[in-house]
Design an enzyme around this catalytic site. Structure first.
Site, PDB file in Angstrom:
ATOM      1  CG  LEU A  26      11.886 -16.153 -15.092  1.00 34.61           C
ATOM      2  CD1 LEU A  26      11.015 -15.077 -15.815  1.00 34.61           C
ATOM      3  CD2 LEU A  26      11.691 -17.443 -15.789  1.00 34.61           C
ATOM      4  CE  LYS A  86      15.283  -8.096  -4.713  1.00 32.95           C
ATOM      5  NZ  LYS A  86      14.731  -6.996  -5.555  1.00 32.95           N
ATOM      6  CG  ASN A 107      19.468  -6.156  -7.590  1.00 36.02           C
ATOM      7  OD1 ASN A 107      20.596  -5.404  -7.425  1.00 36.02           O
ATOM      8  ND2 ASN A 107      18.910  -6.110  -8.691  1.00 36.02           N
ATOM      9  CG  ASP A 122      15.752  -4.591  -8.218  1.00 35.08           C
ATOM     10  OD1 ASP A 122      15.751  -5.302  -9.343  1.00 35.08           O
ATOM     11  OD2 ASP A 122      15.210  -4.872  -7.304  1.00 35.08           O
TER      12      ASP A 122
HETATM   13  P1  NAP Z   1       6.005  -6.508  -1.951  1.00 36.73           P
HETATM   14  O1  NAP Z   1       7.376  -6.110  -1.129  1.00 36.73           O
HETATM   15  O2  NAP Z   1       5.218  -7.764  -1.264  1.00 36.73           O
HETATM   16  O3  NAP Z   1       4.969  -5.157  -1.959  1.00 36.73           O
HETATM   17  C1  NAP Z   1       3.777  -5.495  -2.778  1.00 36.73           C
HETATM   18  C2  NAP Z   1       2.954  -4.333  -2.471  1.00 36.73           C
HETATM   19  O4  NAP Z   1       1.609  -4.474  -3.161  1.00 36.73           O
HETATM   20  C3  NAP Z   1       2.928  -3.888  -1.158  1.00 36.73           C
HETATM   21  O5  NAP Z   1       2.557  -2.527  -0.787  1.00 36.73           O
HETATM   22  C4  NAP Z   1       1.163  -4.468  -0.887  1.00 36.73           C
HETATM   23  O6  NAP Z   1       0.470  -3.937   0.324  1.00 36.73           O
HETATM   24  C5  NAP Z   1       0.624  -4.262  -2.312  1.00 36.73           C
HETATM   25  N1  NAP Z   1      -0.536  -5.096  -2.399  1.00 36.73           N
HETATM   26  C6  NAP Z   1      -0.573  -6.438  -2.363  1.00 36.73           C
HETATM   27  N2  NAP Z   1      -1.763  -6.884  -2.840  1.00 36.73           N
HETATM   28  C7  NAP Z   1      -2.664  -5.618  -2.933  1.00 36.73           C
HETATM   29  C8  NAP Z   1      -3.929  -5.515  -3.141  1.00 36.73           C
HETATM   30  N3  NAP Z   1      -4.701  -6.563  -3.528  1.00 36.73           N
HETATM   31  N4  NAP Z   1      -4.107  -4.262  -3.321  1.00 36.73           N
HETATM   32  C9  NAP Z   1      -3.598  -3.256  -2.964  1.00 36.73           C
HETATM   33  N5  NAP Z   1      -2.308  -3.306  -2.716  1.00 36.73           N
HETATM   34  C10 NAP Z   1      -1.733  -4.429  -2.915  1.00 36.73           C
HETATM   35  O7  NAP Z   1       6.309  -6.976  -3.453  1.00 36.73           O
HETATM   36  P2  NAP Z   1       7.493  -6.389  -4.281  1.00 36.73           P
HETATM   37  O8  NAP Z   1       8.785  -7.265  -3.992  1.00 36.73           O
HETATM   38  O9  NAP Z   1       7.592  -4.986  -4.158  1.00 36.73           O
HETATM   39  O10 NAP Z   1       6.936  -7.084  -5.650  1.00 36.73           O
HETATM   40  C11 NAP Z   1       5.807  -6.234  -6.086  1.00 36.73           C
HETATM   41  C12 NAP Z   1       5.712  -6.902  -7.615  1.00 36.73           C
HETATM   42  O11 NAP Z   1       6.370  -6.358  -8.380  1.00 36.73           O
HETATM   43  C13 NAP Z   1       5.659  -8.338  -7.920  1.00 36.73           C
HETATM   44  O12 NAP Z   1       4.465  -8.568  -8.862  1.00 36.73           O
HETATM   45  C14 NAP Z   1       6.834  -8.619  -8.621  1.00 36.73           C
HETATM   46  O13 NAP Z   1       6.760  -9.723  -9.556  1.00 36.73           O
HETATM   47  C15 NAP Z   1       7.029  -7.334  -9.368  1.00 36.73           C
HETATM   48  N6  NAP Z   1       8.566  -7.106  -9.420  1.00 36.73           N
HETATM   49  C16 NAP Z   1       9.086  -7.156 -10.698  1.00 36.73           C
HETATM   50  C17 NAP Z   1      10.407  -6.582 -10.940  1.00 36.73           C
HETATM   51  C18 NAP Z   1      10.832  -6.814 -12.435  1.00 36.73           C
HETATM   52  O14 NAP Z   1      12.077  -6.961 -12.698  1.00 36.73           O
HETATM   53  N7  NAP Z   1      10.090  -6.741 -13.323  1.00 36.73           N
HETATM   54  C19 NAP Z   1      11.286  -6.598  -9.918  1.00 36.73           C
HETATM   55  C20 NAP Z   1      10.660  -6.573  -8.546  1.00 36.73           C
HETATM   56  C21 NAP Z   1       9.370  -6.794  -8.326  1.00 36.73           C
HETATM   57  P3  NAP Z   1       0.456  -4.535   1.838  1.00 36.73           P
HETATM   58  O15 NAP Z   1       1.911  -4.152   2.232  1.00 36.73           O
HETATM   59  O16 NAP Z   1      -0.603  -3.767   2.296  1.00 36.73           O
HETATM   60  O17 NAP Z   1       0.392  -6.029   1.607  1.00 36.73           O
END
Ligand code: NAP
Length: 306
Positions: A26, A86, A107, A122
């Protein structure tokens, strides 16, 4: 949204975002709306006549280094960095800000004195709604962070900046969780940081004054899922804040549950907008950018009313 009537000329400066994939980002919507507003009369700084364009660049991991060299060659002013670059970009930069070092990820990159400088906005984005609309004395706050991936790192750094009494990180993979904890060793953030497994969540919930979902649970297509059961949500203390980093769907099931039990619900849209605004300030070297225009552009793009 601003109707973009800009002309791209030989003087137009380049901004963008790199990722793989990057098609669904976005950021181009948000930044081009802000740039248009700065150049077409809808902003207090319209008189600057800013001449920039913000482009999404799909860069495969093996092409990252050559892409950065190419950006220097064509005079790119700055760019955002998203998954999977990143962390990989760190060794390719001349300078890394203290906050990006703490988070372990960049970022936002800008060009200064023929050098690439990396930072992380962030944390600022995450903190923005907590420091404005929902500000309070955080010194007694127990912050519970669901998930231990990339975004959780920015949230830990943010909660430490707020001065939370305890930061409890909940993960499902014991090994990754332990690596996450170790990565904070010898840091200021590690002082109040504790890790827990998911099955320990029910006993932690009653102390959680701030609970942040950094997992993708609740995103499309599994929009009916929440990291908490309705009963767990109801066990949060009064005045608790439930913060979901997910911005679409809006609200998520997690935030619907929060609204049902009367705790404060914050979605991830403001974090997205504010991390973008912070990056744009760096590139334009300005204290203010049209944040309202950026927010409105993203909301419109996501089909959100008001
Ligand atoms: P990431 O690095 O893939 O981390 C995701 C985390 O969630 C990991 O610890 C993963 O565990 C855990 N997880 C995934 N599925 C799960 C489940 N079913 N049950 C329990 N734990 C689970 O992703 P990220 O970059 O941190 O992003 C995470 C979320 O934040 C996304 O939805 C993203 O869109 C959002 N986000 C939003 C912003 C914003 O500006 N609003 C910025 C950044 C991220 P494992 O390691 O065990 O797989």
């Amino acid at each position: 949204m601003t109707h973009d009537k800009r002309m791209i000329t030989g003087k137009t400066k380049l901004l963008g975002v790199i990722g793989y994939p990057v098609e669904h980002s976005l950021s181009p919507v948000m930044h081009n709306a802000a740039i248009a507003a700065c150049s077409t009369g809808q902003s207090p700084i319209a008189h600057l006549g800013l001449d920039y364009v913000y482009v999404p660049w799909t860069i495969e991991p093996q092409n990252l280094e050559i892409a950065i060299q190419g950006f220097a060659a064509v005079g790119v002013v700055g760019f955002n960095v998203t998954i999977p670059h990143k962390e990989a970009i760190l060794p390719l930069l001349s300078e890394i800000s203290p906050i990006a070092k703490v988070v372990g990820a960049v970022n936002t990159v800008s060009r200064k004195d023929n050098k690439w400088i990396g930072t992380n906005t962030d944390v600022e984005g995450f903190l923005a709604p907590l420091r404005t609309t929902y500000n309070r004395d955080w010194s007694q706050t127990v912050a519970v962070i669901l998930g231990n991936g990339g975004a959780a790192r920015a949230v830990v750094a943010g909660c430490a900046q707020l001065g939370c009494a305890k930061i409890l990180v909940i993960g499902r993979n014991a090994q990754k969780l332990e690596e996450f904890r170790k990565s904070w060793d010898n840091s200021l953030e590690s002082k109040n940081l504790h890790i827990y497994q998911w099955d320990e969540l029910p006993k932690i919930i009653p102390q959680a004054n701030l609970i942040v979902n950094t997992t993708p649970i609740g995103m499309y297509p599994k929009v009916e899922e929440s990291p908490l059961s309705a009963a767990e949500m109801a066990n949060l203390p009064p005045q608790a804040i439930a913060y979901d980093l997910i911005y679409t769907p809006n609200p998520t099931k997690f935030l619907q549950q929060a609204q049902q039990v009367g705790v404060i619900a914050i979605d991830g849209l403001e974090m997205l907008v504010q991390q973008g605004a912070a990056a744009l300030k760096i590139w334009l070297e300005r204290d203010t950018v049209p944040v309202d225009v950026m927010r409105q552009a993203v909301r419109k793009h996501l089909g959100l009313t008001s």
